[in-house]
Design a protein around this motif. Structure first.
Motif, PDB file in Angstrom:
ATOM      1  N   SER A  85       0.831  -1.211   0.000  1.00 31.99           N
ATOM      2  CA  SER A  85       0.000   0.000   0.000  1.00 31.99           C
ATOM      3  C   SER A  85       0.863   1.257   0.000  1.00 31.99           C
ATOM      4  N   LEU A  86       1.825   1.277  -0.876  1.00 27.84           N
ATOM      5  CA  LEU A  86       2.777   2.380  -0.897  1.00 27.84           C
ATOM      6  C   LEU A  86       2.094   3.688  -1.269  1.00 27.84           C
ATOM      7  N   GLU A  87       2.593   4.738  -0.673  1.00 26.49           N
ATOM      8  CA  GLU A  87       2.074   6.083  -0.879  1.00 26.49           C
ATOM      9  C   GLU A  87       3.188   6.980  -1.402  1.00 26.49           C
ATOM     10  N   PRO A  88       2.848   8.044  -2.114  1.00 24.44           N
ATOM     11  CA  PRO A  88       3.908   8.954  -2.590  1.00 24.44           C
ATOM     12  C   PRO A  88       4.810   9.453  -1.467  1.00 24.44           C
ATOM     13  N   GLU A  89       4.254   9.578  -0.271  1.00 28.62           N
ATOM     14  CA  GLU A  89       5.047  10.043   0.872  1.00 28.62           C
ATOM     15  C   GLU A  89       6.108   9.030   1.299  1.00 28.62           C
ATOM     16  N   ASP A  90       6.022   7.824   0.796  1.00 25.58           N
ATOM     17  CA  ASP A  90       7.026   6.810   1.110  1.00 25.58           C
ATOM     18  C   ASP A  90       8.259   6.929   0.216  1.00 25.58           C
ATOM     19  N   SER A  91       8.210   7.783  -0.769  1.00 27.30           N
ATOM     20  CA  SER A  91       9.336   7.957  -1.686  1.00 27.30           C
ATOM     21  C   SER A  91      10.554   8.475  -0.929  1.00 27.30           C
ATOM     22  N   ALA A  92      11.668   7.781  -1.091  1.00 23.35           N
ATOM     23  CA  ALA A  92      12.893   8.144  -0.377  1.00 23.35           C
ATOM     24  C   ALA A  92      13.995   7.170  -0.778  1.00 23.35           C
ATOM     25  N   VAL A  93      15.190   7.463  -0.332  1.00 18.79           N
ATOM     26  CA  VAL A  93      16.256   6.476  -0.381  1.00 18.79           C
ATOM     27  C   VAL A  93      16.154   5.669   0.905  1.00 18.79           C
ATOM     28  N   TYR A  94      16.100   4.368   0.765  1.00 20.68           N
ATOM     29  CA  TYR A  94      15.969   3.482   1.911  1.00 20.68           C
ATOM     30  C   TYR A  94      17.320   2.838   2.217  1.00 20.68           C
ATOM     31  N   TYR A  95      17.670   2.875   3.491  1.00 17.61           N
ATOM     32  CA  TYR A  95      18.945   2.354   3.953  1.00 17.61           C
ATOM     33  C   TYR A  95      18.734   1.224   4.953  1.00 17.61           C
ATOM     34  N   CYS A  96      19.532   0.213   4.800  1.00 18.49           N
ATOM     35  CA  CYS A  96      19.597  -0.859   5.779  1.00 18.49           C
ATOM     36  C   CYS A  96      20.733  -0.538   6.752  1.00 18.49           C
ATOM     37  N   ALA A  97      20.502  -0.793   8.018  1.00 19.84           N
ATOM     38  CA  ALA A  97      21.520  -0.554   9.030  1.00 19.84           C
ATOM     39  C   ALA A  97      21.568  -1.742   9.981  1.00 19.84           C
ATOM     40  N   ALA A  98      22.726  -1.936  10.602  1.00 19.12           N
ATOM     41  CA  ALA A  98      22.875  -3.069  11.514  1.00 19.12           C
ATOM     42  C   ALA A  98      23.756  -2.698  12.694  1.00 19.12           C
ATOM     43  N   ASP A  99      23.488  -3.344  13.804  1.00 19.88           N
ATOM     44  CA  ASP A  99      24.286  -3.127  15.004  1.00 19.88           C
ATOM     45  C   ASP A  99      24.449  -4.429  15.767  1.00 19.88           C
ATOM     46  N   PRO A 100      25.658  -4.729  16.253  1.00 18.55           N
ATOM     47  CA  PRO A 100      25.902  -6.014  16.906  1.00 18.55           C
ATOM     48  C   PRO A 100      25.609  -6.051  18.402  1.00 18.55           C
ATOM     49  N   SER A 101      25.204  -4.935  18.980  1.00 14.73           N
ATOM     50  CA  SER A 101      25.018  -4.904  20.423  1.00 14.73           C
ATOM     51  C   SER A 101      23.930  -5.872  20.863  1.00 14.73           C
ATOM     52  N   ALA A 102      24.209  -6.569  21.972  1.00 10.74           N
ATOM     53  CA  ALA A 102      23.224  -7.486  22.546  1.00 10.74           C
ATOM     54  C   ALA A 102      22.295  -6.775  23.516  1.00 10.74           C
ATOM     55  N   LEU A 103      22.474  -5.455  23.662  1.00  7.95           N
ATOM     56  CA  LEU A 103      21.706  -4.722  24.660  1.00  7.95           C
ATOM     57  C   LEU A 103      20.299  -4.382  24.190  1.00  7.95           C
ATOM     58  N   TRP A 104      20.081  -4.420  22.882  1.00  8.56           N
ATOM     59  CA  TRP A 104      18.798  -3.959  22.371  1.00  8.56           C
ATOM     60  C   TRP A 104      17.722  -5.017  22.516  1.00  8.56           C
ATOM     61  N   ALA A 105      16.746  -4.766  23.375  1.00  6.66           N
ATOM     62  CA  ALA A 105      15.572  -5.633  23.442  1.00  6.66           C
ATOM     63  C   ALA A 105      14.635  -5.322  22.279  1.00  6.66           C
ATOM     64  N   VAL A 106      14.649  -4.067  21.853  1.00  7.85           N
ATOM     65  CA  VAL A 106      13.959  -3.651  20.641  1.00  7.85           C
ATOM     66  C   VAL A 106      14.936  -2.817  19.834  1.00  7.85           C
ATOM     67  N   ALA A 107      14.749  -2.784  18.546  1.00  4.79           N
ATOM     68  CA  ALA A 107      15.668  -2.064  17.679  1.00  4.79           C
ATOM     69  C   ALA A 107      15.648  -0.578  17.995  1.00  4.79           C
ATOM     70  N   PRO A 108      16.811   0.030  18.092  1.00  5.09           N
ATOM     71  CA  PRO A 108      16.849   1.478  18.346  1.00  5.09           C
ATOM     72  C   PRO A 108      16.353   2.260  17.140  1.00  5.09           C
ATOM     73  N   THR A 109      15.882   3.462  17.401  1.00  4.34           N
ATOM     74  CA  THR A 109      15.348   4.298  16.327  1.00  4.34           C
ATOM     75  C   THR A 109      16.294   5.417  15.909  1.00  4.34           C
ATOM     76  N   ARG A 110      17.363   5.604  16.671  1.00  2.00           N
ATOM     77  CA  ARG A 110      18.299   6.669  16.335  1.00  2.00           C
ATOM     78  C   ARG A 110      19.374   6.172  15.390  1.00  2.00           C
ATOM     79  N   LYS A 111      19.639   6.948  14.396  1.00  2.00           N
ATOM     80  CA  LYS A 111      20.633   6.600  13.379  1.00  2.00           C
ATOM     81  C   LYS A 111      22.003   6.339  13.996  1.00  2.00           C
ATOM     82  N   SER A 112      22.336   7.105  15.028  1.00  2.00           N
ATOM     83  CA  SER A 112      23.666   6.999  15.633  1.00  2.00           C
ATOM     84  C   SER A 112      23.894   5.681  16.361  1.00  2.00           C
ATOM     85  N   GLU A 113      22.846   4.943  16.624  1.00  2.00           N
ATOM     86  CA  GLU A 113      22.979   3.682  17.356  1.00  2.00           C
ATOM     87  C   GLU A 113      23.415   2.519  16.469  1.00  2.00           C
ATOM     88  N   TYR A 114      23.442   2.733  15.192  1.00  2.00           N
ATOM     89  CA  TYR A 114      23.794   1.661  14.267  1.00  2.00           C
ATOM     90  C   TYR A 114      25.219   1.847  13.754  1.00  2.00           C
TER      91      TYR A 114
END
Length: 127
Positions: A85-114
């Motif tokens: 159900s894509l919308e024009p507002e979804d247009s962007a460059v999409y990036y995959c990010a990864a982090d090895p920390s075992a501390l995250w019970a849920v994925a962080p939302t800040r770019k700097s955490e990856y």
């Protein structure tokens, strides 16, 4: 070191679907928290979805809940972002990010955490 390569972007009409892939190498993928971010022209990076490796818990930005789904296939060292159900507002460059920390019970939302980032893939949704 981890290398991430995104694929699956493209041009789609509003209401259509795309599936982005993020292929990882260089480290055990199963122990990486994975996130998807996007950046539209002139805007800041925005967290879209994430999945923590320690708990497999997922989280989404409100604007994509019910439309996008993040998943992973550890055997293939690949993560996915199914976008429906894509919308024009979804247009962007999409990036995959990864982090090895075992501390995250849920994925962080800040770019700097990856620690690791892919090169991005363009998604364009026409109205």
């Amino acid at each position: 070191q981890v290398q991430l390569v995104e694929s699956g972007g493209g041009l789609v009409q509003a209401g259509g679907s795309l599936r982005l892939s993020c292929a990882a190498s260089g480290r055990s993928f199963s122990r990486l928290t994975m996130g998807w971010f996007r950046q539209a022209p002139g805007k800041e990076y925005e967290f879209v979805a994430g999945i923590a490796w320690s708990s497999s818990a997922t989280r989404y930005v409100d604007s994509v809940k019910g439309r996008f789904a993040i998943s992973r296939d550890n055997a293939k060292n690949t993560g996915y972002l199914q976008m429906n159900s894509l919308e024009p507002e979804d247009s962007a460059v999409y990036y995959c990010a990864a982090d090895p920390s075992a501390l995250w019970a849920v994925a962080p939302t800040r770019k700097s955490e990856y620690d690791y980032w892919g090169q991005g893939t363009q998604v364009t949704v026409s109205s």
